[in-house]
Design an enzyme around this catalytic site. Structure first.
Site, PDB file in Angstrom:
ATOM      1  NE  ARG A 207     -22.661  -5.683 -35.815  1.00 56.22           N
ATOM      2  CZ  ARG A 207     -21.760  -5.156 -36.649  1.00 56.22           C
ATOM      3  NH1 ARG A 207     -21.368  -3.910 -36.491  1.00 56.22           N
ATOM      4  NH2 ARG A 207     -21.280  -5.863 -37.655  1.00 56.22           N
ATOM      5  CG  HIS A 255     -23.523   1.125 -38.422  1.00 60.71           C
ATOM      6  ND1 HIS A 255     -24.171   0.033 -37.932  1.00 60.71           N
ATOM      7  CD2 HIS A 255     -22.250   0.701 -38.645  1.00 60.71           C
ATOM      8  CE1 HIS A 255     -23.345  -0.998 -37.870  1.00 60.71           C
ATOM      9  NE2 HIS A 255     -22.158  -0.610 -38.296  1.00 60.71           N
TER      10      HIS A 255
HETATM   11  C1  GLV Z   1     -19.614  -2.972 -39.784  1.00 64.76           C
HETATM   12  O1  GLV Z   1     -20.361  -2.730 -38.917  1.00 64.76           O
HETATM   13  C2  GLV Z   1     -18.834  -4.189 -39.926  1.00 64.76           C
HETATM   14  O2  GLV Z   1     -19.029  -5.142 -39.167  1.00 64.76           O
HETATM   15  O3  GLV Z   1     -17.991  -4.226 -40.838  1.00 64.76           O
END
Ligand code: GLV
Length: 292
Positions: A207, A255
């Site tokens: 994160r 991401h």
């Molecule tokens: C993606 O970031 C997840 O937590 O699956």
């Protein structure tokens, strides 16, 4: 959704299509606006549609009595294994630097690393971390893992809570796969970077909240870190004026390391629905105390 409605012994709604909120027993969610769950008085289970659950705990009105689950999925793990492996190999073989040389028609051979001589430390040695560690070890990297509680994985040196410093000492590449909690928020900072060997490389696939952006820039400027591959950011999408974009030592991806696949994840959600109905223990339960 339609296919599920036809075959299943339960109904599936989106928030907009719910007619009777009393009917809703289970919610599947990803970053729902705060307060979303308060509309359903008979809610028993909230399932995160991803592996991470930090988005659930951001909601101060998350109902206390509701059980929480997350996704643990072989496909999600494999995607993460491949992504981190690609980043490690890209780094030791200088592939991003060659892409930059090419832009200037520059023929500039560089020293390259060999997996067997590189230690990759997995910070966050849970389900995904262990899967990634095993893959890297299979390819020939030296791998070590750090987690709050001791883990036993053949061929991988595992460190626990009070051994963070000694774990960091040997990491040429540090991969962050921690859950985001109050304890881990901002953990990727100057204090931690100083404990790594000079010139280490950072891969953050957890994160954005784990990383202190300013400290990363400082550590790149001082040479304490040689570079970073970042897939996650404090604010997503990363703003166009963020200094990270201009740093050639930072490889930015939006991401995409590992994304939940609805088909692959649906069976465990359906199984949990049935377990809930039978009053049984659920799969992939999230601890409210640990927040992961
Ligand atoms: C993606 O970031 C997840 O937590 O699956």
């Amino acid at each position: 959704m339609d296919a599920l409605n036809q075959e299943a012994d339960f109904k599936v709604y989106t928030p907009e299509t719910v007619k009777d909120p009393d009917e809703i027993k289970m919610a599947l969610t990803w970053k729902a606006p705060a307060g979303s769950y308060s509309h359903y008085p008979n809610l028993q289970v909230i399932g995160s549609m991803g592996a991470g659950v930090d988005h659930l705990f951001e909601d101060p009105s998350l109902p206390q009595h509701v059980r929480l689950t997350r996704v643990v999925d072989a496909k999600l793990s494999r995607d993460m294994q491949e992504f981190v492996l690609a980043q490690c190999l890209n780094h030791i073989k200088n592939l991003s630097s060659y892409a930059q040389s090419q832009e200037q028609s520059l023929w500039k051979p560089m020293e390259y690393g060999r997996a067997a001589e590189v230690t990759v430390g997995i910070l966050g040695f849970g389900t995904l971390g262990q899967a990634v560690g095993k893959k890297l070890a299979n390819v020939g990297f030296q791998v070590s893992g750090w987690a709050k509680s001791a883990k036993q994985v053949a061929g991988i040196k595992s460190y626990t809570e009070d051994q963070l410093d000694v774990f960091l000492e040997s990491c040429h590449i540090l991969v962050c796969l921690l859950p985001l909690t109050e304890d881990t928020n901002g953990i990727l900072n100057n204090t931690l970077f100083q404990k790594l060997p000079k010139g280490s490389y950072l891969i953050n696939v957890a994160r954005g909240g784990h990383l202190n952006d300013e400290d990363l820039i400082q550590s790149l400027n001082s040479g304490q870190l040689s570079g970073a591959a970042l897939d996650v950011f404090n604010i997503e999408p990363l703003s166009t004026d963020h200094p990270f974009w201009k740093r050639k030592e930072i490889l930015i991806t939006p991401h995409v390391a590992s994304m939940s696949n609805a088909k692959s994840v649906a069976p465990q959600v359906i199984e949990n629905y049935h377990r809930m109905e039978r009053g049984e223990e659920l799969l992939n339960v999230v601890s409210r105390d640990k927040k992961y």
